[in-house]
Design an enzyme around this catalytic site. Structure first.
Site, PDB file in Angstrom:
ATOM      1  N   GLY A  34       1.295   0.144 -10.872  1.00 38.76           N
ATOM      2  CA  GLY A  34       0.437  -0.945 -11.353  1.00 38.76           C
ATOM      3  C   GLY A  34      -0.364  -1.599 -10.242  1.00 38.76           C
ATOM      4  O   GLY A  34      -0.829  -2.735 -10.390  1.00 38.76           O
TER       5      GLY A  34
ATOM      6  N   ASP B 168      -9.272  -0.468  -2.983  1.00 40.34           N
ATOM      7  CA  ASP B 168      -8.230   0.308  -3.665  1.00 40.34           C
ATOM      8  C   ASP B 168      -8.072   1.660  -2.965  1.00 40.34           C
ATOM      9  O   ASP B 168      -8.975   2.113  -2.251  1.00 40.34           O
ATOM     10  CB  ASP B 168      -8.582   0.510  -5.149  1.00 40.34           C
ATOM     11  CG  ASP B 168      -7.345   0.843  -6.003  1.00 40.34           C
ATOM     12  OD1 ASP B 168      -6.209   0.741  -5.483  1.00 40.34           O
ATOM     13  OD2 ASP B 168      -7.513   1.190  -7.193  1.00 40.34           O
ATOM     14  N   GLU B 169      -6.930   2.294  -3.165  1.00 37.76           N
ATOM     15  CA  GLU B 169      -6.625   3.599  -2.548  1.00 37.76           C
ATOM     16  C   GLU B 169      -6.811   3.541  -1.033  1.00 37.76           C
ATOM     17  O   GLU B 169      -7.358   4.468  -0.410  1.00 37.76           O
ATOM     18  CB  GLU B 169      -7.510   4.708  -3.151  1.00 37.76           C
ATOM     19  CG  GLU B 169      -7.405   4.847  -4.660  1.00 37.76           C
ATOM     20  CD  GLU B 169      -6.073   5.397  -5.155  1.00 37.76           C
ATOM     21  OE1 GLU B 169      -5.226   5.759  -4.322  1.00 37.76           O
ATOM     22  OE2 GLU B 169      -5.884   5.453  -6.379  1.00 37.76           O
TER      23      GLU B 169
ATOM     24  N   GLN C 218      -4.898   4.001   1.373  1.00 36.85           N
ATOM     25  CA  GLN C 218      -4.271   5.054   2.192  1.00 36.85           C
ATOM     26  C   GLN C 218      -5.266   6.146   2.576  1.00 36.85           C
ATOM     27  O   GLN C 218      -5.137   6.765   3.623  1.00 36.85           O
ATOM     28  CB  GLN C 218      -3.060   5.669   1.463  1.00 36.85           C
ATOM     29  CG  GLN C 218      -3.358   6.591   0.303  1.00 36.85           C
ATOM     30  CD  GLN C 218      -3.745   5.877  -0.993  1.00 36.85           C
ATOM     31  OE1 GLN C 218      -3.639   4.669  -1.078  1.00 36.85           O
ATOM     32  NE2 GLN C 218      -4.184   6.608  -1.993  1.00 36.85           N
TER      33      GLN C 218
ATOM     34  N   CYS D 100      11.064   5.121 -13.311  1.00 36.52           N
ATOM     35  CA  CYS D 100      11.477   6.494 -13.000  1.00 36.52           C
ATOM     36  C   CYS D 100      11.334   7.372 -14.246  1.00 36.52           C
ATOM     37  O   CYS D 100      11.850   7.028 -15.322  1.00 36.52           O
ATOM     38  CB  CYS D 100      12.914   6.530 -12.492  1.00 36.52           C
ATOM     39  SG  CYS D 100      13.513   8.214 -12.227  1.00 36.52           S
TER      40      CYS D 100
HETATM   41  P1  ADP Z   1      -1.198   2.589  -9.660  1.00 37.42           P
HETATM   42  O1  ADP Z   1      -2.543   2.081  -9.258  1.00 37.42           O
HETATM   43  O2  ADP Z   1      -0.060   1.914  -8.913  1.00 37.42           O
HETATM   44  O3  ADP Z   1      -1.088   4.086  -9.595  1.00 37.42           O
HETATM   45  P2  ADP Z   1      -2.022   1.846 -12.295  1.00 37.42           P
HETATM   46  O4  ADP Z   1      -2.390   0.402 -12.218  1.00 37.42           O
HETATM   47  O5  ADP Z   1      -3.144   2.839 -12.258  1.00 37.42           O
HETATM   48  O6  ADP Z   1      -0.937   2.180 -11.185  1.00 37.42           O
HETATM   49  O7  ADP Z   1      -1.227   2.146 -13.650  1.00 37.42           O
HETATM   50  C1  ADP Z   1      -0.138   1.387 -14.098  1.00 37.42           C
HETATM   51  C2  ADP Z   1       0.077   1.780 -15.548  1.00 37.42           C
HETATM   52  O8  ADP Z   1       0.484   3.138 -15.610  1.00 37.42           O
HETATM   53  C3  ADP Z   1       1.173   1.049 -16.264  1.00 37.42           C
HETATM   54  O9  ADP Z   1       0.763  -0.200 -16.777  1.00 37.42           O
HETATM   55  C4  ADP Z   1       1.507   2.012 -17.396  1.00 37.42           C
HETATM   56  O10 ADP Z   1       0.654   1.801 -18.493  1.00 37.42           O
HETATM   57  C5  ADP Z   1       1.154   3.371 -16.832  1.00 37.42           C
HETATM   58  N1  ADP Z   1       2.304   4.219 -16.496  1.00 37.42           N
HETATM   59  C6  ADP Z   1       2.377   5.543 -16.737  1.00 37.42           C
HETATM   60  N2  ADP Z   1       3.532   6.065 -16.268  1.00 37.42           N
HETATM   61  C7  ADP Z   1       4.234   5.050 -15.722  1.00 37.42           C
HETATM   62  C8  ADP Z   1       5.505   4.922 -15.054  1.00 37.42           C
HETATM   63  N3  ADP Z   1       6.288   5.988 -14.863  1.00 37.42           N
HETATM   64  N4  ADP Z   1       5.883   3.712 -14.607  1.00 37.42           N
HETATM   65  C9  ADP Z   1       5.098   2.635 -14.809  1.00 37.42           C
HETATM   66  N5  ADP Z   1       3.889   2.671 -15.423  1.00 37.42           N
HETATM   67  C10 ADP Z   1       3.451   3.863 -15.878  1.00 37.42           C
HETATM   68 MG    MG Z   2      -4.235   2.969  -8.475  1.00 41.89          MG
END
Ligand code: ADP
Ligand code: MG
Length: 192
Positions: free
Chosen positions: A20, A89-90, A92, A146
């Site tokens: 998230g 964002d991103e 890394q 997880c």
């Molecule tokens: P990040 O930027 O950290 O990759 P995002 O903000 O793009 O995360 O996405 C978060 C969303 O991903 C959550 O609100 C949920 O809807 C979705 N999601 C899908 N798989 C998972 C998971 N395994 N754990 C938590 N959220 C997940």
């Molecule tokens: Mg992201």
């Protein structure tokens, strides 16, 4: 007591994939804009999930963004601008050089909001986020769910359909291509 002057500072949002981070970045950016602040949002060119010009979360939230390929690009993009907040964002993908730029921006009075992965897909720490976390005024460390047990996932790993040793090889694990990722807790991380 004198009111403290408005000063630049650094806020880091980190964690594994699906934690998230982008949702949180989008939330903070929208909130700041409601307060009338000038926010420059930047994404790395490698994040092409929604095409260029966007930051996008896995849940479908998105925001218009400028796109940069490296730190020099990022500097060029910010040249002559003096926003209240720069949201990256991103982070890394920008590598170690982004640390100096973040410090410079904060020193010049900008609030720098940096979101990114602090772990690699094989469970190792992923610079520059750990370095940014060490000196940021605010660190928000998020976890995902997880994919195996529903516990706190501080990692993510690649799930590859071509890997016969992977217990999660069935097709449903591969939405979106041959290669995809899953959030994993430390007990179900098998990639390390
Ligand atoms: P990040 O930027 O950290 O990759 P995002 O903000 O793009 O995360 O996405 C978060 C969303 O991903 C959550 O609100 C949920 O809807 C979705 N999601 C899908 N798989 C998972 C998971 N395994 N754990 C938590 N959220 C997940
Ligand atoms: Mg992201």
């Amino acid at each position: 007591m004198r009111a403290s002057p408005v000063r630049g500072h650094v806020e880091v949002v980190c964690g594994p994939m699906f934690a998230g981070k982008t949702e949180e970045l989008v939330r903070r950016v929208r909130r700041a804009r409601l307060a009338g602040l000038d926010v420059e949002v930047v994404n790395h060119a490698l994040d092409e999930r929604r095409g260029p010009g966007q930051v996008a979360s896995h849940s479908g939230l998105s925001l218009e963004a400028r796109t940069a390929s490296d730190v020099a690009d990022l500097r060029a993009l910010l040249a002559g601008r003096s926003p209240d907040i720069v949201a990256i964002d991103e982070a890394q993908f920008f590598g170690a050089d982004v640390v100096a730029l973040v410090d410079e921006l904060a020193a010049s009075g900008v609030t720098v909001l940096v979101a990114g992965l602090c772990v690699t897909f094989d469970g190792r720490s992923f610079e520059p986020l750990p370095t940014l976390m060490a000196t940021a005024e605010v660190v928000t460390r998020l976890t995902a769910v997880c994919a195996v047990c529903g516990g706190e996932a501080t990692f993510h790993q690649r799930v590859d359909a071509r890997d016969p040793g992977d217990p999660l090889a069935p097709a449903e694990a591969h939405v979106g291509g041959i290669e995809s990722y899953q959030a994993r807790c430390r007990h179900h991380l098998t990639a390390r």
